[in-house]
Design an enzyme around this catalytic site. Structure first.
Site, short mmCIF file in Angstrom:
data_model
loop_
_atom_site.label_atom_id
_atom_site.label_comp_id
_atom_site.label_asym_id
_atom_site.label_seq_id
_atom_site.Cartn_x
_atom_site.Cartn_y
_atom_site.Cartn_z
N ASN A 107 0.82 -1.20 0.00
CA ASN A 107 0.00 0.00 0.00
C ASN A 107 0.86 1.26 0.00
O ASN A 107 1.90 1.31 0.65
CB ASN A 107 -0.91 0.01 1.23
CG ASN A 107 -1.81 -1.21 1.27
OD1 ASN A 107 -2.07 -1.84 0.26
ND2 ASN A 107 -2.27 -1.57 2.46
N HIS A 124 5.96 -0.44 -2.74
CA HIS A 124 5.37 0.20 -3.92
C HIS A 124 5.42 1.72 -3.83
O HIS A 124 4.76 2.41 -4.61
CB HIS A 124 3.92 -0.25 -4.12
CG HIS A 124 3.80 -1.66 -4.58
ND1 HIS A 124 2.61 -2.36 -4.57
CD2 HIS A 124 4.73 -2.53 -5.07
CE1 HIS A 124 2.81 -3.59 -5.02
NE2 HIS A 124 4.08 -3.72 -5.32
#
Length: 267
Positions: A107, A124
């Site tokens: 996330n 990410h």
């Protein structure tokens, strides 16, 4: 897998090394839609494989920014839920036991940090950071970023165009969100800490996936049998469906089962 078996696995032997990997499902209870999930707000159908790419940014950087800013604004208003807080408490319990613990999240929201998680890798990227598109710039890859809060998006909102995209204060190249796009590699930026995650997975004795669809590269790599050296692998997912042979499933919502877990550990 029932709760008692989960608790026994988490308690484990002395010296247990735990790796936890979270996906969008852990933030759903905070009001952040998933990408691929069954929730009504899931954005997978909204051309995410086209818009979440470096190619799309190069073609229409202003539209790319506006698409991300809409999602980022929703995430900025969210607060950690009971799953985030329980994961931070789990980490503290591990530390008191003198055990290794790493939380890896797919996330880009900041809810794990807000909840108090410290042993955290955001594989990410992060919505509160931007970076320069010029490789080698101090604000760009391989290691540079800058706070999103320092950027002025007024011109972009007033007159969306490639010319109104925020520019790097160091070299005047275009800035981009500090996120991993679908047509990019984990090695694009050192902050993704991809090699560190793989090394941790290799020596982990317990790997727990929470709220992930197992549809992105990091989950495939971490769950590879050749990488995990005999670790017990668990997935916490309300669907109750095991994504791979050998992965045991706890059919509960993370925000329900994780607080119960840390309460039992502290008892």
């Amino acid at each position: 897998m029932d709760f008692d078996a989960l608790l026994a696995s988490v308690r484990g032997p002395v010296g247990q090394k735990t790796l936890v990997v979270t996906g969008a499902g852990v933030s759903l209870a905070s009001g952040i839609p998933t990408f691929r999930g069954p929730d009504p707000g899931a954005v997978w159908a909204n051309d995410v494989t086209e818009k979440g790419t470096w190619a799309y940014f190069k073609r229409v950087p202003h539209e790319s920014w506006l698409w991300y800013l809409k999602r980022f604004e929703l995430a900025r208003g969210a607060k950690p839920n009971d799953a985030h807080r329980a994961l931070a408490a789990w980490e503290q319990w591990q530390r008191r036991q003198g055990r290794e613990f790493l939380l890896v999240t797919q996330n880009v929201d900041t809810l794990h940090e807000q909840a108090g998680s410290q042993a955290l890798v955001k594989v990410h990227g992060s919505l509160d950071r931007a970076r320069c598109t010029q490789r080698g710039c101090k604000q760009g890859p391989p290691s540079g970023t800058l706070p999103m809060a320092e950027l002025d998006f007024g011109p972009l909102h007033a007159d969306p165009s490639p010319e109104s995209v925020p520019r790097c204060p160091a070299c005047r190249s275009r800035l981009r969100p500090h996120v991993l796009w679908f047509d990019e590699l984990y090695t694009e930026h050192t902050s993704y800490q991809f090699e560190h995650v793989l090394r941790t997975a290799k020596y982990a004795t317990l790997v727990v996936f929470i709220g992930t669809s197992f549809s992105v590269g990091i989950t495939d790599r971490v769950s590879e049998k050749g990488l995990l050296n005999g670790a017990r692998v668990i997935s916490i997912d309300p669907s109750g469906v095991s994504p791979h042979q050998g992965i045991q499933v706890v059919a509960e919502r993370a925000e329900v089962v994780l607080p119960r877990l840390v309460d039992a550990l502290a008892a």
